[in-house]
Design an enzyme around this catalytic site. Sequence first.
Site, short mmCIF file in Angstrom:
data_model
loop_
_atom_site.label_atom_id
_atom_site.label_comp_id
_atom_site.label_asym_id
_atom_site.label_seq_id
_atom_site.Cartn_x
_atom_site.Cartn_y
_atom_site.Cartn_z
N GLU A 33 0.81 -1.22 0.00
CA GLU A 33 0.00 0.00 0.00
C GLU A 33 0.84 1.26 0.00
O GLU A 33 1.84 1.34 0.72
CB GLU A 33 -0.91 -0.03 1.23
CG GLU A 33 -2.27 0.55 0.98
CD GLU A 33 -3.05 -0.25 -0.06
OE1 GLU A 33 -3.06 0.16 -1.24
OE2 GLU A 33 -3.64 -1.28 0.33
N HIS A 34 0.42 2.23 -0.82
CA HIS A 34 1.14 3.48 -1.02
C HIS A 34 2.55 3.20 -1.56
O HIS A 34 3.53 3.82 -1.17
CB HIS A 34 1.17 4.32 0.27
CG HIS A 34 -0.17 4.94 0.55
ND1 HIS A 34 -0.58 6.10 -0.04
CD2 HIS A 34 -1.21 4.51 1.32
CE1 HIS A 34 -1.82 6.39 0.37
NE2 HIS A 34 -2.22 5.43 1.18
N GLY A 123 -12.87 3.50 -1.56
CA GLY A 123 -11.50 3.03 -1.74
C GLY A 123 -11.43 1.73 -2.52
O GLY A 123 -10.40 1.06 -2.53
N LEU A 124 -12.50 1.36 -3.21
CA LEU A 124 -12.47 0.15 -4.04
C LEU A 124 -12.33 0.51 -5.52
O LEU A 124 -12.61 -0.30 -6.38
CB LEU A 124 -13.73 -0.70 -3.81
CG LEU A 124 -13.95 -1.20 -2.38
CD1 LEU A 124 -15.24 -2.00 -2.28
CD2 LEU A 124 -12.78 -2.05 -1.90
N GLU A 159 -6.88 10.77 -14.13
CA GLU A 159 -6.89 10.97 -12.67
C GLU A 159 -5.91 12.09 -12.28
O GLU A 159 -6.25 12.97 -11.50
CB GLU A 159 -6.46 9.64 -12.04
CG GLU A 159 -6.87 9.45 -10.62
CD GLU A 159 -8.36 9.14 -10.46
OE1 GLU A 159 -9.00 9.90 -9.73
OE2 GLU A 159 -8.88 8.17 -11.05
N ASP A 171 -4.51 1.10 -9.50
CA ASP A 171 -5.96 0.84 -9.61
C ASP A 171 -6.38 0.59 -11.06
O ASP A 171 -7.10 -0.36 -11.36
CB ASP A 171 -6.76 2.03 -9.06
CG ASP A 171 -6.37 2.35 -7.62
OD1 ASP A 171 -5.71 1.51 -6.99
OD2 ASP A 171 -6.73 3.43 -7.15
#
Length: 386
Positions: A33-34, A123-124, A159, A171
């Site tokens: 994550e991140h 957050g999906l 984005e 994503d």
Amino acid sequence: MNLEQLKQQFETVFDQQALGSYFCPGRVNLIGEHIDYNGGLVMPCAINFGTWMLIAPNQDNVFRFRSINFEEFYEIGVQTSYTKTGREWYNYPLGVLHHFVADGKKVEGLDVLYYGNVPIGSGLSSSASIEIATAFAFNQFFKSDYSKLELVKMAKSVENNFIGLSSGIMDQFAVAFGEANKALMLNCDTLDYQAVDAYLGDNILAVINTNKPRKLAESKYNERVQECKQALANLQEKLKINHLCDIDGATFEQYRYLINNDVILRRARHVIEENDRVKLAAEALAQHNLAEFGRLMYASHESLQNDYEVSGVELDTIVEYSKTDENVVGARMTGAGFGGCAIAIVKADAFDSFRHNLVAYYTDKVGYAPSVYATSICDGVHELSN
Ligand code: GLA
């Protein structure tokens, strides 16, 4: 809502039949994550919640974007460029359209209807899902000849440059390239990836939505991106690296003295150790060692909670409960954080009691209920047969 019902809705709204229909999933990230905007390894998979998109050409030379989920809709003529308008949902398809015309692709008026069952702002990746659905459908319909990877890069640019969030590529990549029952081991620097068996044994992947409104998510996200840039600049005083993830935890220990701000130091430590954890998690998964995979999930959460500071009482409560439930293998927040969702690997035949007990525990602590879903890992964007 099933495809037949969606087609009827399309006819009601546009007074003509849909000519093509598409589905693009949302995603969860199992671990890493991140990491994507720091050039490291991530392990997302596409899930069976997503966006349906139905289209048909019109004779009016306009794009009509409608959604079953929102009242607001948008209509605009065929132009050579488009700009963001307000904060409504249709900026995502508009951003995609902008990229097509800015690239000089030939487009013509379309009636478009969307329906999504990814909880918005959870957050999906509901946004990646609508972006990739649109890019994929336009590409096919207008015969624009983009590769799937080009569509992914385009959606990321929507984005970053149209919407204004400095997000990474994970994503969009996950919802485009996802495969049923596989996790994608993606190197976000080279964009090489491998679809690996997402071995879950007799467990299922549960997704828990905190139902917390994500107010500050965008500004906090962009702040983390800046903090990582700062850490990288400090380390580059002695190290020849392009990304934080170019070094491992041991090397970081040697050079951490270059970062003299405690906050920046903790941000870098999360990123570098999390990247190491993804490698260990991939090994654990390949060996069907779910206990180790679960341990790494908990370690990931702790690091996001304490070092990266993107969790919160809601996500922490879900993980805290999970640790007390012997039917849970591992749990962690997933996605950007600041609310949103957590995931848990849970014994399939104990899912109902997990849900029941978690809802009670969470509601007691947080004051309102979370939503708990059993999900499956599914294929990325595709056309639906008519
Ligand atoms: C969001 C972003 C992704 C990624 C995750 C955190 O989902 O869109 O690019 O950075 O947060 O891992």
